[in-house]
Design an enzyme around this catalytic site. Structure first.
Site, PDB file in Angstrom:
ATOM      1  N   ASP A  14       0.803  -1.221   0.000  1.00  0.00           N
ATOM      2  CA  ASP A  14       0.000   0.000   0.000  1.00  0.00           C
ATOM      3  C   ASP A  14       0.841   1.277   0.000  1.00  0.00           C
ATOM      4  O   ASP A  14       0.446   2.294   0.577  1.00  0.00           O
ATOM      5  CB  ASP A  14      -0.972   0.016   1.201  1.00  0.00           C
ATOM      6  CG  ASP A  14      -1.843  -1.217   1.233  1.00  0.00           C
ATOM      7  OD1 ASP A  14      -2.215  -1.693   0.146  1.00  0.00           O
ATOM      8  OD2 ASP A  14      -2.161  -1.701   2.333  1.00  0.00           O
ATOM      9  N   LYS A  17       1.883   2.037  -5.241  1.00  0.00           N
ATOM     10  CA  LYS A  17       2.399   1.435  -6.486  1.00  0.00           C
ATOM     11  C   LYS A  17       1.464   1.686  -7.659  1.00  0.00           C
ATOM     12  O   LYS A  17       1.898   1.968  -8.774  1.00  0.00           O
ATOM     13  CB  LYS A  17       2.563  -0.096  -6.301  1.00  0.00           C
ATOM     14  CG  LYS A  17       3.525  -0.474  -5.185  1.00  0.00           C
ATOM     15  CD  LYS A  17       3.541  -1.971  -4.939  1.00  0.00           C
ATOM     16  CE  LYS A  17       2.287  -2.523  -4.295  1.00  0.00           C
ATOM     17  NZ  LYS A  17       2.048  -2.103  -2.912  1.00  0.00           N
ATOM     18  N   GLY A  41      -4.601  -4.375  -3.748  1.00  0.00           N
ATOM     19  CA  GLY A  41      -5.593  -3.332  -4.017  1.00  0.00           C
ATOM     20  C   GLY A  41      -4.831  -2.081  -4.407  1.00  0.00           C
ATOM     21  O   GLY A  41      -4.153  -1.485  -3.573  1.00  0.00           O
ATOM     22  N   GLN A 222       1.893  -6.093  -3.153  1.00  0.00           N
ATOM     23  CA  GLN A 222       2.412  -6.200  -1.784  1.00  0.00           C
ATOM     24  C   GLN A 222       3.719  -5.392  -1.641  1.00  0.00           C
ATOM     25  O   GLN A 222       3.826  -4.352  -2.262  1.00  0.00           O
ATOM     26  CB  GLN A 222       2.610  -7.671  -1.379  1.00  0.00           C
ATOM     27  CG  GLN A 222       1.305  -8.458  -1.231  1.00  0.00           C
ATOM     28  CD  GLN A 222       0.744  -8.992  -2.522  1.00  0.00           C
ATOM     29  OE1 GLN A 222       1.446  -9.616  -3.301  1.00  0.00           O
ATOM     30  NE2 GLN A 222      -0.530  -8.759  -2.771  1.00  0.00           N
TER      31      GLN A 222
END
Ligand code: GDP
Ligand code: IMO
Ligand code: MG
Length: 427
Positions: A14, A17, A41, A222
């Site tokens: 998070d 990216k 996400g 990730q």
């Protein structure tokens, strides 16, 4: 000039990216996701619109960029079809290539994710419950279903029936869902029909592209500290986000991967369980969480918040091989009167400057901080590096010098336009 670039999360995910991949892809020929699945996400914001992507790479909004799901990913076909439909309903045209060797996530993997978490007692990972670990377990166990098998009617039916038998046996004495073949097969055959048009040998495709001198962006999911090899094991994901994993996860030669942009949040966040030495709680943590909208894109869980950690970032830069970095969410730190930077750890009365291998030791390290004065002013409209407040420049220059890596991008807001680009990152 480098024609490939990897974009890799340097912390626990998070970091932003998605935002950077979208920007960088404005002149990329290909964008590739190489590991993970819909545990990711990635948020992209432009023209007052906001998208969250879980499977497709964030370069999808550039119509001339071809998008690739490589062999290292675990793909939930139902969620992928939904994501494609969602984008098409917004008028986004998609030129998609899915590796015939990618591993599939089936409904029983999500149940097994819950099942294994429940068995773990003190070692619960706090997974996203998307079936990522069990899908990779099947892959390593050589019992998984690959994309080419999923798209072959006979093989899919045979493997699905076999795998359901095994997973239903495991789930027998639990309250978790035990799917029957007839519940899963007709629905998933339809997804296979839709997705088979995109399937190809993406290793061949990318090898040809790289030899033709086309620009390829590899988007990690990730972050390095969640890497199965190098992260804070066992509180990690089941794949390798580090850029060193790209050759094996895409099927192109390792000599093509030599330009890696580490995405660094100006502070640190973490969702799920596991050690986090610089974690803070109380008013300032709450203020940062609310200002930075630090709630999981995939699971909506509040993210844990902490100061930036240079020991952790030096480790990530080393094991993943960063050549440059992008500092994200700098604007969020405008709420802090003073800002701390972790420069070392104390463990059992000794100073250490790397990550101990034992999770127990990493839980016990105490950060050694250097404190910086905050700038306490809105920087969300600053578009020129040298116009940033002097306190912000001091903060950035310290990070740059300590890591020995150029900060080539500074992000001061979620929108595409709120981005300071200092140098061409393909250089
Ligand atoms: P990813 O998983 O690394 O792509 O990151 P996420 O999208 O999960 O989380 C990053 C969050 O920060 C998203 O809500 C982004 O819209 C937001 N974001 C990205 N860059 C910035 C920035 O510079 N400032 C602010 N305030 N938000 C940002
Ligand atoms: P992006 O790509 C943050 C975390 C989970 C859990 C651990 C293992 O958006 O940065 P998993 O479901 O992968 O088995 O969960 O990893 N995790 C993430 N944390 N961002 C992510 O992705 C994550 N994907 C997984 O919270 O701690
Ligand atoms: Mg995310």
């Amino acid at each position: 000039m480098n024609k490939t670039l990897s974009i890799v999360g340097s912390q626990w995910g998070d970091e932003g990216k998605g935002k950077i991949t979208d920007i960088v892809c404005k002149d990329a020929d290909y964008v590739v996701r190489y590991q993970g699945g819909n545990n990711a996400g990635h948020t992209i914001e432009f023209d007052q619109k906001k998208y969250s992507l879980h499977i497709l790479p964030s370069g999808v909004f550039n119509p001339s960029t071809k998008i690739v799901i490589a062999n290292g990913m675990v793909v939930n076909p139902k969620k992928l079809v939904e994501e494609i439909n969602m984008l098409q309903s917004h008028g986004v045209s998609i030129s998609l290539y899915i590796s015939n060797r990618a591993a599939m996530i089936m409904p029983y993997h999500e149940e097994l994710d819950e099942y294994y978490e429940n068995l773990k007692l003190d070692f619960k990972v706090g997974t996203t419950r998307k079936g990522i670990g069990p899908a990779y377990m099947d892959k390593i166990n050589r019992s998984g279903i690959r994309m080419a098998e999923f798209c072959d009617k006979d093989i899919f039916a045979k493997k699905l029936s076999h795998n359901l038998e095994i997973s239903n046996n495991l789930l027998d004495d639990t309250k978790l869902t035990k799917y029957s073949f007839d519940q899963v097969h007709p629905e998933y055959e339809k997804y296979a029909e839709v997705l088979s048009q995109y399937m190809c040998d993406t290793s061949l495709l990318l090898d040809q592209a790289v030899k033709n001198g086309e620009k390829i962006v590899f988007e990690g999911a990730q972050g390095v500290m969640l890497d199965i090899e190098h992260g804070t094991y066992p509180f990690v994901t089941s794949s390798s986000p580090s850029s060193s994993s790209i050759p094996v996860n895409t099927g192109i030669g390792s000599h093509y991967i030599n330009n890696s942009l580490g995405i660094v949040k100006a502070y640190t966040s973490r969702v799920g369980e596991g050690p986090f030495p610089t974690q803070i709680e109380g008013d300032i943590a709450d203020l940062i969480r609310e200002t930075g909208r630090e709630y999981g894109t995939t699971t909506k869980r509040p993210r844990r918040i902490g100061w930036i950690d240079l020991v952790q970032l030096k480790y990530a830069a080393r094991v993943s091989g960063f050549t440059q970095i992008s500092i994200m969410l700098l604007d969020v730190l405008s709420v802090a009167k003073e800002i701390k930077v972790c420069i070392g750890y104390q463990l059992d009365g000794k100073e250490i400057y790397t990550i101990p291998p034992l999770e127990r030791d990493y839980q016990n390290v105490k950060p050694i901080y250097k404190t910086f004065t905050g700038w306490n002013t809105d920087i969300t409209n600053v578009l020129d590096y040298n116009s940033l407040p002097k306190e912000a420049l001091e903060y950035l220059e310290f990070i740059e010098a300590e890591l020995g890596l150029p900060i080539n991008i500074v992000s001061v807001g979620p929108d595409r336009l709120q981005t300071i680009i200092r140098n061409d990152i393909f250089q």
